[in-house]
Design a protein around this motif. Structure first.
Motif, PDB file in Angstrom:
ATOM      1  N   ILE A 120     -66.761  10.777  53.507  1.00 59.34           N
ATOM      2  CA  ILE A 120     -65.636   9.964  53.488  1.00 59.34           C
ATOM      3  C   ILE A 120     -65.380   9.543  51.960  1.00 59.34           C
ATOM      4  CG2 ILE A 120     -64.385   7.818  54.232  1.00 59.34           C
ATOM      5  CD1 ILE A 120     -65.468   8.388  56.960  1.00 59.34           C
ATOM      6  N   PRO A 121     -66.558   8.984  51.418  1.00 60.10           N
ATOM      7  CA  PRO A 121     -66.047   8.510  49.974  1.00 60.10           C
ATOM      8  C   PRO A 121     -65.674   9.707  49.142  1.00 60.10           C
ATOM      9  CG  PRO A 121     -68.178   7.645  50.645  1.00 60.10           C
ATOM     10  CD  PRO A 121     -67.824   8.567  51.765  1.00 60.10           C
ATOM     11  N   LYS A 122     -66.088  10.657  49.055  1.00 57.47           N
ATOM     12  CA  LYS A 122     -65.672  11.890  48.489  1.00 57.47           C
ATOM     13  C   LYS A 122     -64.263  12.230  48.702  1.00 57.47           C
ATOM     14  CE  LYS A 122     -66.319  15.748  46.108  1.00 57.47           C
ATOM     15  NZ  LYS A 122     -64.802  15.838  45.755  1.00 57.47           N
ATOM     16  N   PHE A 123     -63.939  12.310  50.135  1.00 55.37           N
ATOM     17  CA  PHE A 123     -62.551  12.467  50.453  1.00 55.37           C
ATOM     18  C   PHE A 123     -61.680  11.393  49.927  1.00 55.37           C
ATOM     19  CE2 PHE A 123     -59.118  11.825  53.564  1.00 55.37           C
ATOM     20  CZ  PHE A 123     -58.491  13.254  53.630  1.00 55.37           C
ATOM     21  N   VAL A 124     -61.968  10.107  49.820  1.00 53.75           N
ATOM     22  CA  VAL A 124     -61.213   9.129  49.236  1.00 53.75           C
ATOM     23  C   VAL A 124     -61.035   9.191  47.664  1.00 53.75           C
ATOM     24  CG1 VAL A 124     -61.104   6.718  48.538  1.00 53.75           C
ATOM     25  CG2 VAL A 124     -61.781   7.327  51.062  1.00 53.75           C
ATOM     26  N   GLN A 125     -62.195   9.621  47.089  1.00 48.33           N
ATOM     27  CA  GLN A 125     -62.220  10.059  45.784  1.00 48.33           C
ATOM     28  C   GLN A 125     -61.121  11.294  45.471  1.00 48.33           C
ATOM     29  OE1 GLN A 125     -65.855  10.678  44.132  1.00 48.33           O
ATOM     30  NE2 GLN A 125     -65.109  12.274  42.839  1.00 48.33           N
ATOM     31  N   ASP A 126     -61.133  12.336  46.272  1.00 45.61           N
ATOM     32  CA  ASP A 126     -60.221  13.412  46.013  1.00 45.61           C
ATOM     33  C   ASP A 126     -58.865  12.806  46.140  1.00 45.61           C
ATOM     34  OD1 ASP A 126     -62.277  15.090  45.364  1.00 45.61           O
ATOM     35  OD2 ASP A 126     -62.256  16.048  47.340  1.00 45.61           O
ATOM     36  N   LEU A 127     -58.569  12.114  47.153  1.00 41.14           N
ATOM     37  CA  LEU A 127     -57.225  11.474  47.516  1.00 41.14           C
ATOM     38  C   LEU A 127     -56.870  10.792  46.198  1.00 41.14           C
ATOM     39  CD1 LEU A 127     -57.229  10.047  51.068  1.00 41.14           C
ATOM     40  CD2 LEU A 127     -56.142  12.011  50.336  1.00 41.14           C
TER      41      LEU A 127
ATOM     42  N   ASP B  74     -54.901  17.490  58.976  1.00 40.64           N
ATOM     43  CA  ASP B  74     -55.496  18.738  58.809  1.00 40.64           C
ATOM     44  C   ASP B  74     -56.421  18.831  57.733  1.00 40.64           C
ATOM     45  OD1 ASP B  74     -53.761  20.021  60.439  1.00 40.64           O
ATOM     46  OD2 ASP B  74     -52.361  20.899  59.146  1.00 40.64           O
ATOM     47  N   ALA B  75     -56.018  17.717  56.659  1.00 42.05           N
ATOM     48  CA  ALA B  75     -57.069  17.460  55.545  1.00 42.05           C
ATOM     49  C   ALA B  75     -58.332  16.813  56.067  1.00 42.05           C
ATOM     50  CB  ALA B  75     -56.361  16.801  54.492  1.00 42.05           C
ATOM     51  N   LEU B  76     -58.256  15.766  56.979  1.00 42.00           N
ATOM     52  CA  LEU B  76     -59.489  15.174  57.493  1.00 42.00           C
ATOM     53  C   LEU B  76     -60.216  16.241  58.285  1.00 42.00           C
ATOM     54  CD1 LEU B  76     -57.379  12.063  58.944  1.00 42.00           C
ATOM     55  CD2 LEU B  76     -59.168  11.853  57.121  1.00 42.00           C
ATOM     56  N   HIS B  77     -59.443  16.848  59.150  1.00 36.58           N
ATOM     57  CA  HIS B  77     -60.115  17.818  60.179  1.00 36.58           C
ATOM     58  C   HIS B  77     -60.960  18.762  59.125  1.00 36.58           C
ATOM     59  CE1 HIS B  77     -57.915  16.881  63.896  1.00 36.58           C
ATOM     60  NE2 HIS B  77     -58.805  15.973  63.521  1.00 36.58           N
ATOM     61  N   LEU B  78     -60.242  19.205  58.028  1.00 37.35           N
ATOM     62  CA  LEU B  78     -60.871  20.135  57.103  1.00 37.35           C
ATOM     63  C   LEU B  78     -62.291  19.706  56.390  1.00 37.35           C
ATOM     64  CD1 LEU B  78     -60.358  22.942  56.363  1.00 37.35           C
ATOM     65  CD2 LEU B  78     -59.248  22.409  54.178  1.00 37.35           C
ATOM     66  N   HIS B  79     -62.351  18.443  56.364  1.00 37.30           N
ATOM     67  CA  HIS B  79     -63.504  18.086  55.758  1.00 37.30           C
ATOM     68  C   HIS B  79     -64.410  17.279  56.793  1.00 37.30           C
ATOM     69  CE1 HIS B  79     -60.987  18.146  52.159  1.00 37.30           C
ATOM     70  NE2 HIS B  79     -61.914  17.909  51.698  1.00 37.30           N
ATOM     71  N   GLY B  80     -64.134  17.668  58.116  1.00 40.11           N
ATOM     72  CA  GLY B  80     -64.991  17.224  59.271  1.00 40.11           C
ATOM     73  C   GLY B  80     -64.976  15.678  59.614  1.00 40.11           C
ATOM     74  N   ILE B  81     -63.777  15.040  59.158  1.00 40.54           N
ATOM     75  CA  ILE B  81     -63.708  13.820  59.409  1.00 40.54           C
ATOM     76  C   ILE B  81     -62.497  13.500  60.667  1.00 40.54           C
ATOM     77  CG2 ILE B  81     -62.830  11.331  58.369  1.00 40.54           C
ATOM     78  CD1 ILE B  81     -63.425  12.583  55.747  1.00 40.54           C
TER      79      ILE B  81
ATOM     80  N   ILE C 183     -60.751   4.627  56.368  1.00 39.10           N
ATOM     81  CA  ILE C 183     -60.143   5.299  55.176  1.00 39.10           C
ATOM     82  C   ILE C 183     -59.028   4.620  54.471  1.00 39.10           C
ATOM     83  CG2 ILE C 183     -59.547   7.358  54.081  1.00 39.10           C
ATOM     84  CD1 ILE C 183     -60.997   8.995  56.055  1.00 39.10           C
ATOM     85  N   ALA C 184     -58.123   4.115  55.346  1.00 40.12           N
ATOM     86  CA  ALA C 184     -56.946   3.328  55.222  1.00 40.12           C
ATOM     87  C   ALA C 184     -57.377   2.082  54.368  1.00 40.12           C
ATOM     88  CB  ALA C 184     -56.114   2.898  56.374  1.00 40.12           C
ATOM     89  N   GLY C 185     -58.291   1.493  54.843  1.00 39.51           N
ATOM     90  CA  GLY C 185     -59.036   0.339  53.975  1.00 39.51           C
ATOM     91  C   GLY C 185     -59.627   0.757  52.637  1.00 39.51           C
ATOM     92  N   MET C 186     -59.941   2.038  52.626  1.00 41.88           N
ATOM     93  CA  MET C 186     -60.371   2.351  51.216  1.00 41.88           C
ATOM     94  C   MET C 186     -59.270   2.882  50.340  1.00 41.88           C
ATOM     95  SD  MET C 186     -63.681   4.512  52.724  1.00 41.88           S
ATOM     96  CE  MET C 186     -64.669   4.775  51.551  1.00 41.88           C
ATOM     97  N   VAL C 187     -58.271   3.025  50.544  1.00 42.08           N
ATOM     98  CA  VAL C 187     -57.119   3.511  49.644  1.00 42.08           C
ATOM     99  C   VAL C 187     -55.875   2.484  49.476  1.00 42.08           C
ATOM    100  CG1 VAL C 187     -57.731   6.017  50.283  1.00 42.08           C
ATOM    101  CG2 VAL C 187     -55.952   5.042  51.573  1.00 42.08           C
ATOM    102  N   LYS C 188     -56.315   1.250  49.821  1.00 49.47           N
ATOM    103  CA  LYS C 188     -55.219   0.066  49.714  1.00 49.47           C
ATOM    104  C   LYS C 188     -54.472   0.143  48.465  1.00 49.47           C
ATOM    105  CE  LYS C 188     -57.124  -3.602  51.760  1.00 49.47           C
ATOM    106  NZ  LYS C 188     -58.013  -3.405  52.807  1.00 49.47           N
TER     107      LYS C 188
END
Length: 1382
Positions: free
Chosen positions: A757-764, A779-786, A794-799
């Protein structure tokens, strides 16, 4: 199906067309498709569009260049041989066939060729060289009968005898041909044709800037954009008044003895009426008149072997009209004629609503309520078809293609039939097979498909809190176990009903194995996983989930014998009663173990109810059944992956990890182990270290990941999960072993939370992954297994980034609203559906107050209101409806009492309980966006009128705006792994810069997909996109346009008109056109891109800013500097607002502005902007990064130029340039203000933005937007090529060098990310790993080609005179080598 049909007319044309060279390599592509190759003149007598596009290019003198890449592919391609065909009417045409084609394929070609499209009933005779003739059977392969490779063979079509079925299908085919409704013309096709026709007349470049200037204003108003999305339907060409079944049908018995099969009434456009007899050998006009029947021939004795042939004899207007229809079809791109097996539904319908006209043929088709069954002949035995296709041999590629094609076709047909059947079930048209049971246990069998309901338990969990009269669970727990329930429905259900009262709610849920939305979803995922594991001898059911009118129906194929007789002995494995008794069988177990190895599951021991140990390799609740066909079936695969240790507890019993996560975890672990073997003492120091491993783990291409799995399997430390830990089942085995199993599952859970999840947030944040809308986010979440349940986290991490905050909160709101509206739909009666949806949408978007209360409700009131709603919802929670009397009493209260406050209260409650997300109070304002409305309509299946809505009104929607409610489907259609592996390999080659090999691999993948799925498939679209990129880099822009156009058409048909991928297809088309100096055409495509992006994401998204930069660049190349500056300024404002003043992307904008000013000789402003660029890059990337160095070089270049200008000024030469500048700034005071504001702003970005951005930069260089990389590179390179070929590149010299610089620096800034760290790009490759499906998911990452591209050939700067140095040359050398090779 490999092949092409060439009528004599278009033979010359297809060969001579400008693009035939670039297109020729994909001739094999046609394999397995309906009509495919654009070049092969199949349906396209004059292959206008593809050629049209190409013709536009031909003038540009790139003929010889275009041929180059075409020669590359030689690997794995099919050889085609010309075979002449003599038609029934005596015409000659030629087919290109491969020996592997089956006779059905040949017939399909003939059905697509304009000369023979109306022949449906004929035999094919193959004449060989030695003079013998063979009649061909449908399922023969040509190679079985004769060797066509030696030449001398020919085919002849001989009229066959009609029977009742074939004559009806002949009539249906004629009606299909006469209607153009099946033709889906892409906007891009019509733009290219318009452009071609307008080329002669156009008045020069003055026109295009003016036309496009509205672009900016329209970006703000996306509600108005709705009206522009749908192209007007093609005008029908009338060739006959009507063709209907005559009321003389059926033929009387004495006429049947003479072969009469059918009578048809035809009214021609001339106003004549004819009664036509269809007999077993021909069609002829009979002498019937009015109501008097007379079967004799008329005096003229008109007769023909086909209906079209006869109509051409009796009506001149028909002959002319039919020719026009064929021409229109032929002028379309062949892909526009191909039917998609899994069509997408649009959320917008034409407005004003087209008039509903009389159509006797349509009425006849609807008379019979078939709900998907075949009316004539046997019902299809879906299970038998599917399983026998699975048993096809698949040892060599050709066998795999045949098997893949058969499986794909059967599964698609099954999904189609399941959707129609489910609609029949939900509309109460299909009676249940157990009508005496309580309604919630009803099951249905129709068309050999088993249907059962699943219940939305999520929603009910919430309603428990507010409802006083919660009923016991038995009434709402429908069992979606597969048909085996039927074996003993009474015992099971009776049991759970008795126990229900005495047990706690939770236990009760467990007992009746509640068939929730979640378990149905998981069952589908499990089915897919076992399908992909593909263990011979272990079978799955075909399965689809259909959501319609608020109900969720699960459709499955039926295990033979399960509905008949005593099945007590059919259960061989697993448990029907939640582990009280567990069956076991050696043969079955060995197959499950084999599958388990591939799915990373562990063989382990559990205890049944009596304490006996049983050895399983799957979950306890899965069931292994032997059917009466002696096949071993495994079903109820709700938990193929282990439980999610972050969600433990009875209420989360269906929270499992995603298979993608397990694969990535296993890979990361095995990397660590191999790491530890090399470095014995390497503890994972910190998460960042672990991140690094995960990056490494992910950067394998698919082959290597398969490889590592195999190695693991042999190594001692194989990673296998026990699927039954953290469940209510008792595990046998030592406490240590159980603890170790639990520990492993927990580690996977923490891997998800701490690394993925942190890696995903960083990529976002760094825009490596740039989802545009709900679908691409999912699709992006599923692709990363989330899992989607982590949305709130994740919404809280990209505020801190506004566009991500909006995207995530909108997705959570829409998903919560979906459950609320489904509840309302479940209760609505048939006549209330339209008004109920309109009322709900008005409450959701507008401000609807209660009917009785004037003011808004207090919170407490709305709670009680909610409680009342819910209790009512509960009462009818499943099942269809309450009895009609009760329903009519309540009909008033179903939706009319809903208010905006009530609905938003429910949405907030749901979001809190399901996603742990507090919906902010301003969310109601953000829900007034078209993007949110679009997302909701797509998820529920609503179609609304495409008119301009006033979203600020209190009730924006009328009931008349609701045009349709369509089923939303999830299915398990198999994917083609061979093609995916080829594509992965191709991406690697493309990144290395070996274009020949990449081209060969992508072509082969496309050819495979063509043969298996046909061209209408999103993977085929991806292949076309990569082929376009490769051709483009090889310098063949015309060829690239041909491929890109295909991708665009496929995306429009398979993903939807306004899917972000479709938008990016238009963007790429624009860049390629721009590369060919067709700026006006490019800008029209760009305006479509902006329209689609604004529908999908709204105007506030970095991709929109990136697109604006591209548009600016095009204007700059057209020397329209004022417009270019406006677009750049807008892009800069967007990026500063969305990403913050210190984001690398903002630096790109500053740099583009600097270049633009230097074009206008405003060097002071250039220096000022380039300085900002430099400051941001130093801050984000450090002084030593190559991009920072480039920026420094630019600064000195600008300073040098300024000195030169000043020197000239002193000599009195340079007045002109600076005068221009002064004039420009005087003319645009607003611009001057903006510049000053920008100057003041430099670098006081608020601290938290900086912090977050710094966080985002950890772990590799942030990548830049896909779109501008694309743009910049694309144009720069196209321009160099054009210049090299001596084409007229641009009009004004100033514009030319400036745009070149703009392109270059963008290119440098972007490309440096490639050279400085290949890891970053590879991560993206892994993002696309295994699922090259959505470029959109990673659009920035990769509209994946781009990712590869960044390290790809274009990354090397082809230095022109004024390029600052600073880029690796190795790739350049590779690329030159590859050119020599070719």
């Amino acid at each position: 199906m490999a092949g092409k049909s060439k009528g004599g007319k278009n033979k010359g044309k297809a060969q001579g067309a400008g693009q035939s060279a670039s297109a020729e390599p994909e001739v094999p592509a046609t394999d397995g498709a309906e009509v495919v190759n654009p070049e092969n003149g199949e349906v396209n007598e004059p292959p206008a569009t593809e050629d049209g596009v190409a013709d536009v290019e031909k003038g540009d003198g790139d003929g010889p260049e275009a041929v180059q890449p075409a020669r590359k592919p030689a690997e794995g391609e099919l050889h085609l041989y010309p075979v002449p065909v003599r038609t029934q009417s005596g015409e000659k045409l030629e087919l290109q066939l491969s020996p592997g084609d089956s006779v059905i394929d040949v017939k399909q070609f003939l059905l697509d060729a304009p000369e023979t499209c109306f022949y449906t009933c004929y035999d094919l005779i193959l004449h060989t060289e030695d003079g013998s003739a063979h009649q061909l059977e449908d399922y023969n392969e040509i190679s079985e009968i004769a060797d066509i490779t030696s030449g001398g063979c020919s085919l002849e079509m001989v009229a066959a005898i009609y029977d009742e079925r074939s004559i009806r299908s002949h009539l249906r085919r004629v009606r299909e041909l006469l209607s153009l409704s099946s033709l889906h013309v892409s906007l891009s096709t019509s733009l290219a044709l318009q452009h071609e026709s307008a080329q002669g007349k156009s008045a020069g470049s003055e026109k295009s800037p003016i036309q496009e200037l509205d672009g900016l204003n329209f970006m703000e108003d996306s509600a108005g954009a709705l009206t522009n999305l749908l192209a007007s339907a093609p005008a029908e060409i009338k060739s006959v008044e009507s063709i209907v079944f005559s009321s003389f049908n059926p033929p009387p018995s004495y006429r049947r003895l003479h072969g009469d099969l059918i009578y048809i009434d035809v009214a021609t456009l001339e106003g004549n009426k004819y009664c036509i007899t269809g007999s077993s050998k021909s069609f002829y006009v009979n002498s019937s008149n009015g109501s008097i029947f007379d079967s004799k021939f008329t005096k003229q004795g008109l007769e023909a072997s086909t209906l079209v042939g006869l109509l051409q004899k009796i009506s001149a207007k028909f002959k002319k009209g039919f020719r026009e229809v064929l021409d229109r079809r032929a002028s379309a791109h062949p892909f526009e004629n191909v039917q998609s097996l899994l069509p997408v539904t649009s959320w917008l319908g034409a407005y004003p609503v087209p008039a509903h006209r009389r159509d006797a043929a349509r009425a006849e088709d609807s008379v019979v309520l078939s709900y998907g069954t075949e009316l004539i002949g046997m019902q299809r035995d879906w299970n038998e078809e599917l399983q026998s296709c699975r048993e096809f041999p698949h040892g060599n590629p050709q066998e795999r293609i045949l098997r893949g094609r058969a499986l794909y076709k059967v599964t698609c047909d099954f999904v189609d039939a399941a959707v129609k059947g489910a609609v029949g079930v939900i509309n109460r048209c299909i009676p249940p097979i157990n009508p005496t049971d309580p309604e919630c246990f009803h099951m249905y069998v129709h068309n050999n498909i088993f249907f059962s309901f699943a219940v939305d338990s999520d929603y009910e969990h919430i309603s428990k809190d507010h409802k006083p009269d919660c009923q016991n669970g038995s009434s709402r727990s429908t069992k979606v176990s597969s048909p085996d329930v039927i074996a003993k429905p009474d015992t099971n259900h009776a049991e759970s009903a008795e126990v229900a009262d005495s047990k706690s709610e939770e236990a009760q849920l467990a007992d009746s194995e509640q068939a929730t939305y979640a378990s149905a979803n998981n069952d589908l995922k499990g089915t897919k996983a076992y399908q992909e594991a593909d263990v011979s001898g272990l079978y799955n059911l075909a399965m689809a989930i259909i959501d319609y009118r608020g109900h969720r129906v699960v459709a499955q194929s039926i295990i033979p014998g399960i509905l008949q007789g005593d099945k007590s002995d059919s259960l061989l494995y697993g448990s029907v009663d939640n582990g009280k008794k567990i069956s076991w069988n050696e043969a079955f177990h060995s197959k499950v173990v084999e599958a388990a190895k591939r799915l990373h599951l562990k063989e382990h021991v559990v205890l049944d109810g009596s304490g006996n140990p049983v050895k399983l390799a799957a979950t306890v609740e899965c069931k292994g059944i032997v059917g009466s066909d002696d096949r071993h079936y495994i079903l109820d695969l709700m938990r193929v992956t282990p439980r999610d240790s972050n969600y433990i507890g009875q209420e989360h019993r269906f929270c499992v990890l995603r298979p993608e996560l397990i694969a990535s975890f296993v890979e990361a672990e095995s990397m660590k182990q191999s790491f530890k073997q090399k470095v014995p003492d390497a503890p994972v120091a910190s998460t960042s270290d672990a991140k690094a491993t995960s990056v490494e783990g992910d950067d394998k291409s698919e082959e290597s990941s398969v490889h590592t799995h195999e190695e693991n399997d042999n190594s001692s430390s194989e990673i296998l999960f026990n699927p039954n830990v953290f469940t209510e089942y008792k595990l046998a085995g030592s406490p240590e072993e159980i603890a170790a199993d639990e520990e492993l599952v927990k580690r996977a859970g923490t891997y998800l939370m701490d690394i993925v999840i942190p890696k995903f947030v960083q990529d976002l944040c760094s825009l490596d992954i740039s989802p545009m809308d709900g679908q691409t986010l999912t699709d992006a979440l599923h692709l990363h297994g989330i899992n989607i349940r982590y949305l709130g986290k994740i919404a809280g991490m990209v505020k801190h980034l506004p566009h991500l905050r909006d995207l995530f909160s909108a997705e959570i709101i829409v998903r919560s609203a979906k459950h609320v509206i489904k509840d309302i739909l479940r209760q609505s009666l048939d006549h209330d559906i339209g008004p109920a949806i309109a009322h709900f949408l008005s409450c959701f978007v507008g401000k609807v107050l209660g009917a009785s209360t004037k003011g808004s409700l207090s919170n407490a009131q709305s709670k009680t209101l909610k409680g009342h709603e819910n209790s009512q919802i509960q009462k009818s929670s499943k099942g269809h409806k309450l009895s009609n009397a009760a329903a009519s009493r309540k009909s008033l209260s179903t939706y009319s009492h809903l208010t905006s406050d009530g609905i938003w209260f429910s949405i907030k409650e749901f979001a809190k309980s399901k996603y742990q997300f507090e919906v902010p109070d301003d969310a109601r304002l953000s829900a007034k966006r078209v993007a949110v409305l679009r997302n909701l309509c797509q998820k529920v299946g609503i179609t609304i009128a495409a008119r301009k809505y006033d979203l600020d009104a209190s009730t924006p929607f009328e009931a008349s705006d609701m045009l349709n409610l369509q089923p939303v489907v999830k299915h398990s259609v198999p994917t083609c792994t061979d093609a995916k592996n080829l594509m992965e390999a191709g991406k690697v080659r493309m990144a290395e810069g070996t274009l020949n090999e990449a081209y060969a691999l992508f072509s082969e993948a496309f050819s495979l997909l063509q043969q298996i799925t046909g061209p209408m498939h999103k993977d085929a679209a991806n292949c076309c996109r990569y082929l376009a990129m490769v051709l483009y880099h090889a310098g063949d822009t015309a060829g690239a346009i041909v491929q890109q156009h295909r991708e665009l058409i496929i995306n429009e048909r398979c993903l939807g008109l306004d899917h972000p991928d479709t938008a990016h297809s238009y963007g790429n088309m624009a860049l390629f056109y721009h590369g060919l100096n067709q700026t006006e055409l490019a800008l029209r495509h760009m305006s479509r891109t902006l329209l689609l992006l604004s529908l999908a994401s709204g105007p506030d998204h970095p991709d929109v800013a990136a697109t604006l930069i591209n548009v600016a660049m095009m204007y700059q190349d057209a020397s329209n500097m004022n417009t270019a500056l406006r677009y750049l300024q807008e892009a800069l404002m967007k990026n500063e607002r969305l990403l913050g003043p210190d984001h690398v992307q903002t630096a790109v904008c500053y740099h583009a502005l600097a270049i633009a000013f230097s074009c206008m000789s405003l060097y002071k402003l250039s220096i000022q902007h380039e300085k900002k660029t430099y400051d941001i890059l130093v801050k984000q990337l450090g002084e030593n990064d190559s991009r920072t160095k480039d920026s420094e070089n630019w600064l000195s270049t600008f300073k040098l130029r300024e000195e030169q200008v000043n020197a000239q000024k002193q000599k009195g030469q340079g007045a002109n340039a600076s005068d221009n500048a002064v004039k420009f700034l005087k003319a645009n005071p607003a611009f001057l203000q903006a510049m000053k504001a920008a100057a003041l702003q430099s670098g006081d970005g608020s601290a938290n933005v900086n912090r977050s951005l710094n966080a985002a930069v950890v772990g590799g260089v942030p990548r830049l937007r896909g779109v501008d990389e694309r743009a910049a590179r694309a144009t720069a390179e196209a321009r160099k090529k054009a210049a090299a070929r001596g084409l007229n590149v641009r009009n004004g010299p100033a514009a030319n060098h400036a745009s070149d610089e703009l392109a270059q620096i963008l290119k440098l800034i972007n490309a440096a990310s490639g050279s400085s760290t290949s890891a970053s790009a590879k991560t993206e490759e892994s993002a696309s790993e295994g699922q090259a499906t959505n470029g959109s998911v990673q659009n920035g990452t990769a509209t994946e080609a781009m990712a590869a591209d960044t390290n790809g050939p274009s990354a090397s700067a082809k230095s022109t005179v004024n390029t600052p140095v600073g880029l690796g040359t190795t790739l350049e050398l590779k690329k030159q080598k590859s050119k020599q090779k070719s």
